[in-house]
Design a protein around this motif. Structure first.
Motif, mmCIF file in Angstrom:
data_model
loop_
_atom_site.group_PDB
_atom_site.id
_atom_site.type_symbol
_atom_site.label_atom_id
_atom_site.label_comp_id
_atom_site.label_asym_id
_atom_site.label_seq_id
_atom_site.Cartn_x
_atom_site.Cartn_y
_atom_site.Cartn_z
ATOM 1 N N PRO A 165 0.825 -1.214 0.000
ATOM 2 C CA PRO A 165 0.000 0.000 0.000
ATOM 3 C C PRO A 165 0.856 1.259 0.000
ATOM 4 N N GLN A 166 0.206 2.394 -0.241
ATOM 5 C CA GLN A 166 0.882 3.682 -0.118
ATOM 6 C C GLN A 166 1.037 4.080 1.345
ATOM 7 N N ALA A 167 0.065 3.695 2.147
ATOM 8 C CA ALA A 167 0.079 4.071 3.563
ATOM 9 C C ALA A 167 -0.922 3.207 4.307
ATOM 10 N N VAL A 168 -0.712 3.074 5.612
ATOM 11 C CA VAL A 168 -1.644 2.385 6.499
ATOM 12 C C VAL A 168 -1.969 3.323 7.651
ATOM 13 N N PHE A 169 -3.261 3.542 7.891
ATOM 14 C CA PHE A 169 -3.704 4.373 9.013
ATOM 15 C C PHE A 169 -4.536 3.503 9.957
ATOM 16 N N ILE A 170 -4.036 3.326 11.170
ATOM 17 C CA ILE A 170 -4.689 2.483 12.163
ATOM 18 C C ILE A 170 -5.373 3.366 13.195
ATOM 19 N N ASP A 171 -6.689 3.429 13.123
ATOM 20 C CA ASP A 171 -7.485 4.213 14.066
ATOM 21 C C ASP A 171 -7.922 3.291 15.200
ATOM 22 N N THR A 172 -7.328 3.469 16.358
ATOM 23 C CA THR A 172 -7.619 2.563 17.475
ATOM 24 C C THR A 172 -9.045 2.725 18.000
ATOM 25 N N GLU A 173 -9.704 3.840 17.698
ATOM 26 C CA GLU A 173 -11.082 4.025 18.149
ATOM 27 C C GLU A 173 -12.045 3.069 17.461
ATOM 28 N N CYS A 174 -11.649 2.528 16.315
ATOM 29 C CA CYS A 174 -12.499 1.558 15.613
ATOM 30 C C CYS A 174 -12.731 0.306 16.449
ATOM 31 N N LEU A 175 -11.818 0.029 17.388
ATOM 32 C CA LEU A 175 -11.896 -1.210 18.153
ATOM 33 C C LEU A 175 -12.939 -1.152 19.265
ATOM 34 N N SER A 176 -13.412 0.030 19.597
ATOM 35 C CA SER A 176 -14.331 0.150 20.734
ATOM 36 C C SER A 176 -15.668 -0.529 20.480
ATOM 37 N N THR A 177 -16.088 -0.608 19.225
ATOM 38 C CA THR A 177 -17.371 -1.227 18.890
ATOM 39 C C THR A 177 -17.217 -2.582 18.217
ATOM 40 N N LEU A 178 -15.984 -3.074 18.143
ATOM 41 C CA LEU A 178 -15.749 -4.370 17.498
ATOM 42 C C LEU A 178 -16.354 -5.491 18.336
ATOM 43 N N PRO A 179 -17.123 -6.398 17.734
ATOM 44 C CA PRO A 179 -17.682 -7.521 18.502
ATOM 45 C C PRO A 179 -16.587 -8.288 19.240
#
Length: 365
Positions: A165-179
């Motif tokens: 990829p050109q870049a990877v952006f990991i937003d840790t807030e996405c994990l708060s609603t992960l089953p």
């Protein structure tokens, strides 16, 4: 659209000369990251799935008004990581007149990332793409390193390409609603990095297992950063898996056999890898390398992280033997396996006696 960097953001570099890129880790990155800086043409296609699209897809489009951006939502599930689903991406790109300057943006978990990356690798012989992983498994593993693929009914990830990829952006807030189940599945890949290359990190995971299950932000930040750094180091030294990169497959040969046997609708990928790591550990012990105490430590950690450790009911020794021989890691008829000399020290072997392999399979059934 300007970026708003935060002092709390972490950056991990994947060093591949002209194809080098950064992994940026931070809270709220989907709202802050300057994605347009990585969209080299005027057009982009956000590829996501039907679960993520209503949660994050429209919000992302609203931020990318400086470019002409569309959204395509694929069916959600490992069973849709297929050539038929890949065709949906090609169909959209062609019918909407996307050219070689278009950028694909993968917004989702490992399935979305892998299939979007493969579409990017093959559409008009290669177009730009960006990874926005939204699951823990994708954040610590599949979004990093450039492995892209789709599954086939006869084997997992058998059709694919290495494409960065050109870049990877990991937003840790996405994990708060992960089953909870998907979140735990991602922790399996975190355990893998400690098991294959960092005994101290493995010990840290043992000490912080309760915090990780509780999704403590500080513990998660450490786990994600350490995992990304471990994978980036391996990928930078062996991009196309000619040698050392194969250690990242610890547990995967057994795990892929489980997923294929279940037609990709049983255990999640990370869950299957958890079972596979324990099976590989038992085989390592049978070879006289890994101590019984270390096997027990691995099993205890997996259980503490709420991961399965048992082979699915009904799957037998012959099923494993048959399906493992279809794995990508079979070369010239020899099955290569990643085993452990000790926790933190992995080795790739192609000389496992058939009797020991069968004994290890029996011990897990």
């Amino acid at each position: 659209m300007s970026s708003c960097p935060s002092a709390a953001d972490l950056t991990v570099k994947v060093d591949l000369a002209a194809r080098s890129y950064d992994i940026t880790i931070g809270a709220g990155l989907l709202e802050r990251a300057d994605l347009c800086a990585h969209i080299h043409g005027q057009r982009a296609l956000v590829v996501t799935n039907t679960t993520i699209a209503p949660l994050l897809g429209e919000q992302l489009l609203a931020r990318l008004t400086d470019k002409q951006v569309e959204l395509l939502a694929l069916p959600d599930g490992e069973q849709y990581k297929s050539l038929a689903t890949l065709e949906l991406i090609y169909q959209h790109l062609l019918s909407h007149g996307h050219d070689r300057k278009t950028t694909l943006i993968a917004l989702g978990g490992g399935v979305v990332g892998d299939i979007t990356g493969f579409a990017a690798a093959t559409y008009q012989r290669g177009v730009n793409f960006i990874q926005l992983p939204t699951t823990l498994l994708a954040q610590v593993d599949s979004s990093v390193g450039g492995k892209t693929a789709v599954n086939h009914p006869l084997g997992k990830n058998m059709i694919g390409a290495f494409y960065q990829p050109q870049a990877v952006f990991i937003d840790t807030e996405c994990l708060s609603t992960l089953p909870a189940r998907e979140y735990a599945a991602g922790l399996a890949e975190v355990v893998k990095y400690g098991a294959i290359a960092d005994r101290d990190f493995f010990g840290w995971l043992e000490q912080h297992s309760a915090a990780l299950v509780a999704r403590d932000p500080a513990a998660l930040a450490v786990a994600i950063e350490q995992s990304c750094r471990a994978k980036a180091a391996v990928v930078s030294s062996d991009e196309t898996e000619q040698g050392r990169r194969a250690i990242l497959n610890f547990g995967h040969t057994f795990g892929h056999a489980i997923e294929t046997w279940q037609n990709y609708v049983g255990l999640l990928h990370g869950e299957a890898v958890a079972v596979g790591m324990l099976m590989a550990a038992r085989l390592s012990a049978l070879r006289g390398w890994l101590s019984d105490g270390d096997v027990a430590r691995l099993e205890a950690l997996l259980r503490a992280l709420q991961l399965p450790t048992e082979v699915p009911a009904g799957m037998g020794r012959d099923d494993f033997a048959r399906l493992m021989l279809r794995d990508k890691k079979v070369l010239d008829g020899q099955l290569r396996l990643v085993l452990l000399h000790t926790i933190g020290a992995a080795v790739v072997v192609a000389d496992t006696p058939q009797t020991l392999l069968l004994e290890a399979l029996e011990a897990s059934l």
